[in-house]
Scaffold this active site. Structure first.
Site, PDB file in Angstrom:
ATOM      1  N   HIS A 373       0.909  -1.189  -0.003  1.00 28.04           N
ATOM      2  CA  HIS A 373       0.089  -0.216  -0.021  1.00 28.04           C
ATOM      3  C   HIS A 373       0.898   1.148   0.033  1.00 28.04           C
ATOM      4  CE1 HIS A 373      -4.200  -1.569   0.519  1.00 28.04           C
ATOM      5  NE2 HIS A 373      -3.433  -2.426   0.973  1.00 28.04           N
ATOM      6  N   LYS A 564      -8.639  14.251   4.086  1.00 29.67           N
ATOM      7  CA  LYS A 564      -7.699  12.860   3.993  1.00 29.67           C
ATOM      8  C   LYS A 564      -6.873  13.357   5.307  1.00 29.67           C
ATOM      9  CE  LYS A 564      -6.110  13.860  -0.275  1.00 29.67           C
ATOM     10  NZ  LYS A 564      -6.272  12.856  -0.705  1.00 29.67           N
ATOM     11  N   ARG A 565      -6.008  12.183   5.421  1.00 26.45           N
ATOM     12  CA  ARG A 565      -5.346  12.215   6.347  1.00 26.45           C
ATOM     13  C   ARG A 565      -4.294  13.365   6.160  1.00 26.45           C
ATOM     14  NH1 ARG A 565      -5.603   8.398  10.975  1.00 26.45           N
ATOM     15  NH2 ARG A 565      -3.322   9.062  11.489  1.00 26.45           N
ATOM     16  N   LYS A 570       0.843  14.557   1.279  1.00 22.79           N
ATOM     17  CA  LYS A 570      -0.384  14.909   0.726  1.00 22.79           C
ATOM     18  C   LYS A 570      -0.361  16.591   0.368  1.00 22.79           C
ATOM     19  CE  LYS A 570      -2.537  10.891   2.887  1.00 22.79           C
ATOM     20  NZ  LYS A 570      -3.401  10.181   1.906  1.00 22.79           N
ATOM     21  N   THR A 672      -8.267   6.887  -2.622  1.00 20.29           N
ATOM     22  CA  THR A 672      -9.403   6.505  -3.076  1.00 20.29           C
ATOM     23  C   THR A 672     -10.501   7.595  -2.843  1.00 20.29           C
ATOM     24  OG1 THR A 672      -9.446   5.524  -0.844  1.00 20.29           O
ATOM     25  CG2 THR A 672      -9.305   3.944  -2.723  1.00 20.29           C
ATOM     26  N   LYS A 676     -13.905   9.029  -4.770  1.00 15.43           N
ATOM     27  CA  LYS A 676     -15.216   9.086  -4.246  1.00 15.43           C
ATOM     28  C   LYS A 676     -15.802  10.451  -4.660  1.00 15.43           C
ATOM     29  CE  LYS A 676     -13.728   6.308  -0.364  1.00 15.43           C
ATOM     30  NZ  LYS A 676     -13.098   6.155   0.765  1.00 15.43           N
TER      31      LYS A 676
END
Ligand code: IMP
Length: 831
Positions: A373, A564-565, A570, A672, A676
């Site tokens: 992952h 998101k986290r 990110k 992901t 969405k």
């Protein structure tokens, strides 16, 4: 008549009491209120009423669960076991009702009883047994497995505390425990009788068996009992219900008479508490490995109990032969967290079932498959040999033996290539020897997959290059997916109804159907309705934001979301810097007709992740300044929504317009959230990273805002020597933004507060190339704003995004796993 067939008859007779009409649902509800909860009209709370609805639904799931499980036995199905330390399920009621096709009937039943189903549904506590993408993927997979009718089981840990609650105090993240079981969990079924002893510590004795073979006994262990809790996982309208089995740790000390006989009751109780901490709490780190002994114990605990359960089930109608094991059992490892299963199955085969090494290893390799992952080095699990040898001494021996044989193979393929042997060894040498769990997972599996096309290429070409050279056939890609049932049908009912009105309902179980929407992009009537539904969803969210965050947002502004986290890779920082840039443009010329924006952030930071927590504080400080500035008005608003969760995502996604997927190229394995958002008609602003690349391909390049360095350019720039200061010196807008943060414009009481953030990008190498991508991002955002001014153009692009999501259903992903890795076929609905 045997006792069993007699029971089966009774069981079938009782089913008549549990029909699916309004009257039966009401009767069940009242029955549960009185006899399960022991409450009446005087004492029932809203939560009690929710529980009665949940138990009423559970009864209907249980009927189908028993039938499904019996059917699996009837056809002697090959079973898939999905082993994961995380299952981020969220709420179950709405999903179960939709799956059973009972939503409207239950709505009526509850209404006739004088209540509102939606109101009661809000009482359900999220099952937050996961951190982010990896855990939610496991939950989406469970939904798709059941919907496709694949005989599958999820196995994990029943944490007493799920992912912490995030509260914001003065803009800082503060964590509080998620005591999710406090009011009971109506979905789970406790199985007191299904328990296994799991051993830890101790030592290994050697002996010769009757054939003169060297055998091993793991003795003097400290034992823990694993107790099963089952959660029914319904398929969509197919009468299939699969099982998610989570283990809770129970002390064996309760049964240890030794302590009591010696009068050491306190010690017995203390040991009991210590043992039971195994299933106490989920580790709150996403994409980071901490190396804590308790985590290793969690991993082994659930793996050991799970394998014992799998073997018990396998043996039920067989003698002791394991010849068919790999034809009847497929085990998927969700990351390396359960990879110790490879050593554990070897131990069971060798030490308990007394198989020979080669026979055992042949079965193990055919049974396991491993999903990687992440390629972030800080996330790769490497357990110190000393620790592993202490907690699991027999497993360490087995790992050494696997390694010895494996390195023998490598040496035969690459004579004299010592460096290669060192790189591929399961044991990493150094000051502290470590076991590489990824290497163990690769060696012990027949399949290794990444989770997007780009990520799988990186595994083959870079991270696992040496292994790919030896076993190219083991490597494959399985691009992630999401379940459209939860993330469109359930969470966005008005858009779902519109879609079904035009193209029918088939998309709910076959998302490729959604492409039919492309034929409607020139239908003005459809465009208008699409636009109005989004606007209505935005209005509703604006109302919630006013209620919960006390921020007034303009519902026609562009809803720009990064959910998101919080992690440096990110790049929430890049987004925050763009907000400051926009703020400066408005301040420069307050009368400028800027396209109004509402920038929404949500996400948790790992409690020990200092920089991520400081970024949360920075975002909130920016929000405070921007939202309070009268020059800005409703042209720009910044909102940080606390305690991001599955349920909150379901509230935000329908109102989202711009999806921020801005990780440094080559760092995000898949993502992901990106899927969405697009499913709900948001347009992505994104780097060419993870699944963004495939999303862009599917929705069309002109319906995707891409920016930033590509993966090769990132590598190139780093190789040549990246100098973030040069970007700072060369771009006055960037300089202005960083100088403002640095000067304390957002932290007037403490001007140095955000210096560590500035230091990380200016002085410590800017690992994630925020400065290098700033200009490209700002320019791309300008294109976003220009496009958003034209509602029709935006609506068309939005439709093209939803229409392009066919490939990103977790149904497609699971079908690929089933065909390429597990070799299982979905069972037909009836037998
Ligand atoms: P397990 O597979 O042993 O965990 O059992 C799960 C469920 O499968 C049971 O509750 C039964 O409903 C069903 N089941 C167990 N054993 C059999 C069998 O031998 N034949 C048919 N169904 C079975």
């Amino acid at each position: 008549m045997t006792e069993t067939s007699h029971l089966l008859k009774i069981e079938q007779g009782r089913d008549a009491l549990y029909s699916d009409d309004v009257q039966s649902l009401k009767a069940s509800f009242l029955n549960h209120l009185k006899y399960s909860l022991v409450k009446d009209g005087y004492s029932a709370t809203k939560r009690d009423l929710y529980k009665c609805v949940a138990l009423t639904v559970r009864d209907r799931l249980v009927q189908r669960w028993l039938k499904t499980q019996q059917d699996y036995y009837k056809v002697d199905a090959k079973r898939v076991y999905y082993l994961s330390l995380e299952f981020l399920i969220g709420r179950s009621l709405g999903n179960a009702l939709e799956s059973l096709g009972l939503y409207e009937t239950m709505e009526r039943a509850v209404e006739e009883l004088g209540f509102d189903l939606r109101d009661l549904s809000e009482r359900e506590w999220d099952a937050g047994l996961g951190n982010g993408g990896l855990g939610r993927l496991a939950a989406c997979f469970m939904d798709s497995l059941a919907t496709l009718g694949i005989p599958a089981y999820g196995y994990g840990i029943r944490y007493e505390y799920g992912i912490f609650f995030q509260r914001l105090r003065d803009g800082y993240q503060v964590e509080t425990p998620d005591n999710w079981l406090r009011y009971g969990n109506p979905w789970e079924i406790e199985r007191h009788e299904i328990l296994f002893v799991v051993k830890f510590y101790g030592r290994v004795d050697e002996y010769l068996d009757s054939n003169g073979n060297l055998r091993h006994n793991w003795v003097d262990t400290q034992d823990v009992v694993a107790i099963a809790y089952d959660t029914p996982i319904p398929g969509y309208r197919n009468d299939r219900v699969n099982d998610l089995r989570l283990w809770a740790a129970k002390s064996t000390r309760e049964f240890d008479l030794g302590y009591f006989q010696h009068g050491d009751y306190e010690k017995a109780v203390a040991d009991k508490v210590l043992t039971e901490t195994i299933s106490k709490v989920l580790y709150p780190d996403d994409n980071a490995y901490q190396g804590k002994e308790l985590r290793l114990r969690q991993e082994y605990f659930f793996v050991s109990a799970t394998l014992k359960d799998i073997i018990r089930r396998y043996k039920k109608h067989r003698n002791d032969s394991f010849g068919e094991f790999a034809e009847k059992v497929a085990i998927q490892l969700n990351d390396t967290h359960p990879a110790i299963a490879i050593a554990e199955l070897m131990r069971i085969f060798l030490d308990e079932e007394l198989l020979e090494w080669d026979t055992a290893w042949g079965i193990v390799e055919k049974t396991f498959a491993y999903t990687n992952h992440t390629i972030l080095p800080e996330a790769l699990e490497k357990w110190p040999v000393a620790l592993l040898g202490q907690v699991l001494p027999r497993h360490l021996q087995i790992i050494y033996e696997i390694n010895r044989r494996f390195l023998g193979l490598v040496a035969s393929l690459y004579p004299d290539d010592v460096d290669r042997l060192r790189r591929m060894s399961l044991i990493e040498e150094g000051d502290e020897k470590k076991v590489s769990m990824a290497n163990l997972a690769i060696v012990g599996s027949h399949s290794i997959n990444g989770v997007s096309a780009l990520h799988s290429e990186i595994l083959k070409e870079d991270l696992f290059r040496d292994f790919y050279d030896v076993w190219p056939q083991k490597f494959n890609n399985k691009t992630n997916g999401v379940t459209q049932r939860r993330f469109l049908k359930l969470c966005n009912p008005s858009l779902s109804r519109l879609i079904s009105e035009y193209i029918g309902e088939a998309w709910v179980t076959d998302l490729s159907e959604i492409r039919k929407l492309t034929t409607l992009v020139d239908d003005t009537g459809f465009l208008k309705r699409w636009y109005e539904i989004k606007l209505e969803n935005k209005r509703f969210l604006a109302k919630c934001i006013k209620e919960h965050e006390d921020v007034e947002v303009n519902p026609v502004s562009l809803f720009d979301c990064q959910l998101k986290r919080i992690h440096e890779y990110k790049r929430q920082l890049l987004n925050a810097m763009h907000v400051i840039y926009l703020y400066n443009r408005i301040k420069e010329n307050p009368s400028v007709s800027a396209e109004p924006r509402t920038v929404i952030f949500a996400g948790k930071a790992a409690p020990g992740y200092y920089m991520a927590k400081l970024i949360i504080k920075l975002i909130n400080s920016i929000a405070q300044k921007v939202n309070g500035d009268p020059d800005v008005g409703d042209k720009l608003k910044v909102v940080f929504i606390e305690n991001y969760s599955v349920t909150i995502s379901e509230h935000l996604l329908p109102a989202s317009e711009l999806s921020e997927q801005i990780s440094t190229a080559g760092t995000e394995a898949s993502g992901t959230g990106n899927m969405k958002f697009a499913l709900n008609g948001a347009i992505t602003i994104g780097t060419l990273d993870g699944a963004n690349i495939e999303i862009r391909q599917e929705v069309g390049e002109s319906n995707f805002f891409d920016f930033g360095l590509k993966k090769e350019e990132v590598i190139d720039l780093k190789h040549k020597g990246y100098n973030p200061r040069a970007y700072y010196e060369g771009d006055p807008y960037l300089r202005e933004v960083l100088d403002m943060i640095s000067r304390g414009d957002f932290s007037p009481g403490d001007p140095t507060l955000f210096h560590p953030i500035i230091g990380s990008v200016l002085d410590h190498g800017d690992t994630y190339l925020v400065l290098a991508d700033f200009d490209s991002y700002v320019k791309c955002q300008q294109r976003v704003s220009d496009t958003h001014r034209d509602w029709k153009k935006w609506a068309k692009m939005s439709i093209m995004n939803t229409a392009g999501m066919g490939y990103f259903s977790s149904d497609r992903t699971i079908r690929e796993y089933a065909e390429d890795i597990w070799n299982v076929t979905p069972l037909k609905k009836t037998f």
